[in-house]
Design a protein around this motif. Structure first.
Motif, PDB file in Angstrom:
ATOM      1  N   MET A 105      40.311  39.917  31.964  1.00  0.00           N
ATOM      2  CA  MET A 105      40.539  40.973  32.937  1.00  0.00           C
ATOM      3  C   MET A 105      39.267  41.779  33.182  1.00  0.00           C
ATOM      4  O   MET A 105      39.022  42.206  34.301  1.00  0.00           O
ATOM      5  N   ASN A 106      38.493  41.980  32.120  1.00  0.00           N
ATOM      6  CA  ASN A 106      37.258  42.740  32.259  1.00  0.00           C
ATOM      7  C   ASN A 106      36.247  41.990  33.130  1.00  0.00           C
ATOM      8  O   ASN A 106      35.502  42.602  33.893  1.00  0.00           O
ATOM      9  N   LYS A 107      36.245  40.657  33.041  1.00  0.00           N
ATOM     10  CA  LYS A 107      35.346  39.856  33.881  1.00  0.00           C
ATOM     11  C   LYS A 107      35.742  39.975  35.347  1.00  0.00           C
ATOM     12  O   LYS A 107      34.876  40.029  36.223  1.00  0.00           O
ATOM     13  N   ALA A 108      37.018  40.036  35.609  1.00  0.00           N
ATOM     14  CA  ALA A 108      37.496  40.179  36.991  1.00  0.00           C
ATOM     15  C   ALA A 108      37.087  41.531  37.557  1.00  0.00           C
ATOM     16  O   ALA A 108      36.655  41.613  38.712  1.00  0.00           O
ATOM     17  N   ARG A 109      37.208  42.582  36.756  1.00  0.00           N
ATOM     18  CA  ARG A 109      36.795  43.914  37.225  1.00  0.00           C
ATOM     19  C   ARG A 109      35.302  43.943  37.486  1.00  0.00           C
ATOM     20  O   ARG A 109      34.839  44.555  38.455  1.00  0.00           O
ATOM     21  N   SER A 110      34.526  43.311  36.611  1.00  0.00           N
ATOM     22  CA  SER A 110      33.077  43.260  36.810  1.00  0.00           C
ATOM     23  C   SER A 110      32.738  42.501  38.087  1.00  0.00           C
ATOM     24  O   SER A 110      31.867  42.922  38.852  1.00  0.00           O
ATOM     25  N   ALA A 111      33.421  41.402  38.320  1.00  0.00           N
ATOM     26  CA  ALA A 111      33.176  40.616  39.525  1.00  0.00           C
ATOM     27  C   ALA A 111      33.532  41.398  40.780  1.00  0.00           C
ATOM     28  O   ALA A 111      32.775  41.383  41.758  1.00  0.00           O
ATOM     29  N   ILE A 112      34.658  42.088  40.753  1.00  0.00           N
ATOM     30  CA  ILE A 112      35.068  42.888  41.915  1.00  0.00           C
ATOM     31  C   ILE A 112      34.072  44.008  42.165  1.00  0.00           C
ATOM     32  O   ILE A 112      33.731  44.310  43.316  1.00  0.00           O
ATOM     33  N   THR A 113      33.569  44.623  41.105  1.00  0.00           N
ATOM     34  CA  THR A 113      32.588  45.698  41.255  1.00  0.00           C
ATOM     35  C   THR A 113      31.291  45.163  41.852  1.00  0.00           C
ATOM     36  O   THR A 113      30.714  45.778  42.756  1.00  0.00           O
ATOM     37  N   ILE A 114      30.837  44.014  41.399  1.00  0.00           N
ATOM     38  CA  ILE A 114      29.606  43.413  41.930  1.00  0.00           C
ATOM     39  C   ILE A 114      29.795  43.016  43.394  1.00  0.00           C
ATOM     40  O   ILE A 114      28.916  43.263  44.234  1.00  0.00           O
ATOM     41  N   ILE A 115      30.929  42.441  43.725  1.00  0.00           N
ATOM     42  CA  ILE A 115      31.216  42.081  45.116  1.00  0.00           C
ATOM     43  C   ILE A 115      31.276  43.328  45.988  1.00  0.00           C
ATOM     44  O   ILE A 115      30.794  43.334  47.129  1.00  0.00           O
ATOM     45  N   SER A 116      31.816  44.421  45.456  1.00  0.00           N
ATOM     46  CA  SER A 116      31.884  45.676  46.209  1.00  0.00           C
ATOM     47  C   SER A 116      30.492  46.220  46.497  1.00  0.00           C
ATOM     48  O   SER A 116      30.241  46.744  47.584  1.00  0.00           O
ATOM     49  N   VAL A 117      29.586  46.096  45.550  1.00  0.00           N
ATOM     50  CA  VAL A 117      28.204  46.551  45.772  1.00  0.00           C
ATOM     51  C   VAL A 117      27.554  45.716  46.876  1.00  0.00           C
ATOM     52  O   VAL A 117      26.885  46.266  47.768  1.00  0.00           O
TER      53      VAL A 117
ATOM     54  N   GLY B 139      35.873  50.671  39.452  1.00  0.00           N
ATOM     55  CA  GLY B 139      35.471  49.571  38.588  1.00  0.00           C
ATOM     56  C   GLY B 139      34.606  50.029  37.432  1.00  0.00           C
ATOM     57  O   GLY B 139      34.805  49.610  36.286  1.00  0.00           O
ATOM     58  N   VAL B 140      33.659  50.906  37.703  1.00  0.00           N
ATOM     59  CA  VAL B 140      32.776  51.408  36.641  1.00  0.00           C
ATOM     60  C   VAL B 140      33.570  52.225  35.625  1.00  0.00           C
ATOM     61  O   VAL B 140      33.363  52.083  34.415  1.00  0.00           O
ATOM     62  N   LYS B 141      34.498  53.054  36.100  1.00  0.00           N
ATOM     63  CA  LYS B 141      35.318  53.848  35.181  1.00  0.00           C
ATOM     64  C   LYS B 141      36.187  52.960  34.304  1.00  0.00           C
ATOM     65  O   LYS B 141      36.346  53.202  33.109  1.00  0.00           O
ATOM     66  N   GLN B 142      36.784  51.924  34.883  1.00  0.00           N
ATOM     67  CA  GLN B 142      37.637  51.040  34.115  1.00  0.00           C
ATOM     68  C   GLN B 142      36.839  50.234  33.082  1.00  0.00           C
ATOM     69  O   GLN B 142      37.306  50.024  31.961  1.00  0.00           O
ATOM     70  N   ILE B 143      35.666  49.798  33.455  1.00  0.00           N
ATOM     71  CA  ILE B 143      34.819  49.050  32.516  1.00  0.00           C
ATOM     72  C   ILE B 143      34.393  49.962  31.366  1.00  0.00           C
ATOM     73  O   ILE B 143      34.419  49.558  30.206  1.00  0.00           O
ATOM     74  N   ALA B 144      34.026  51.209  31.693  1.00  0.00           N
ATOM     75  CA  ALA B 144      33.633  52.155  30.633  1.00  0.00           C
ATOM     76  C   ALA B 144      34.820  52.499  29.740  1.00  0.00           C
ATOM     77  O   ALA B 144      34.666  52.647  28.520  1.00  0.00           O
ATOM     78  N   LYS B 145      36.004  52.611  30.311  1.00  0.00           N
ATOM     79  CA  LYS B 145      37.208  52.920  29.553  1.00  0.00           C
ATOM     80  C   LYS B 145      37.533  51.786  28.585  1.00  0.00           C
ATOM     81  O   LYS B 145      37.950  52.033  27.449  1.00  0.00           O
ATOM     82  N   ASN B 146      37.357  50.545  29.016  1.00  0.00           N
ATOM     83  CA  ASN B 146      37.659  49.403  28.172  1.00  0.00           C
ATOM     84  C   ASN B 146      36.660  49.226  27.032  1.00  0.00           C
ATOM     85  O   ASN B 146      36.988  48.627  26.019  1.00  0.00           O
ATOM     86  N   LYS B 147      35.451  49.735  27.211  1.00  0.00           N
ATOM     87  CA  LYS B 147      34.438  49.607  26.148  1.00  0.00           C
ATOM     88  C   LYS B 147      34.690  50.580  25.004  1.00  0.00           C
ATOM     89  O   LYS B 147      34.199  50.366  23.913  1.00  0.00           O
ATOM     90  N   LYS B 148      35.451  51.638  25.251  1.00  0.00           N
ATOM     91  CA  LYS B 148      35.732  52.629  24.194  1.00  0.00           C
ATOM     92  C   LYS B 148      36.722  52.125  23.197  1.00  0.00           C
ATOM     93  O   LYS B 148      37.463  51.312  23.206  1.00  0.00           O
TER      94      LYS B 148
END
Length: 59
Positions: free
Chosen positions: A1-13, A50-59
């Motif tokens: 799931m984290n890879k999907a969020r990262s991919a969506i964030t990169i595509i959004s940029v 996306g950035v908030k969710q990725i940071a939240k998952n790293k905690k």
């Protein structure tokens, strides 16, 4: 799931950069650029989420 969020964030940029090229810089009125402005707003919100969710998952 984290890879999907990262991919969506990169595509959004990438799409944010593309929307910046669609703006008519000679006439910055909302009437001429409404689609580009809304696209930019949506991409910014997706990037923030996306950035908030990725940071939240790293905690």
């Amino acid at each position: 799931m984290n890879k999907a969020r990262s991919a969506i964030t990169i595509i959004s940029v990438i799409l944010l950069i593309a929307w910046l090229f669609k703006i008519d810089y000679n006439d910055l009125s909302y009437k001429n650029n409404s689609t580009a402005y809304l696209g930019i707003l949506i991409m910014i919100l997706l990037i923030i989420f996306g950035v908030k969710q990725i940071a939240k998952n790293k905690k």
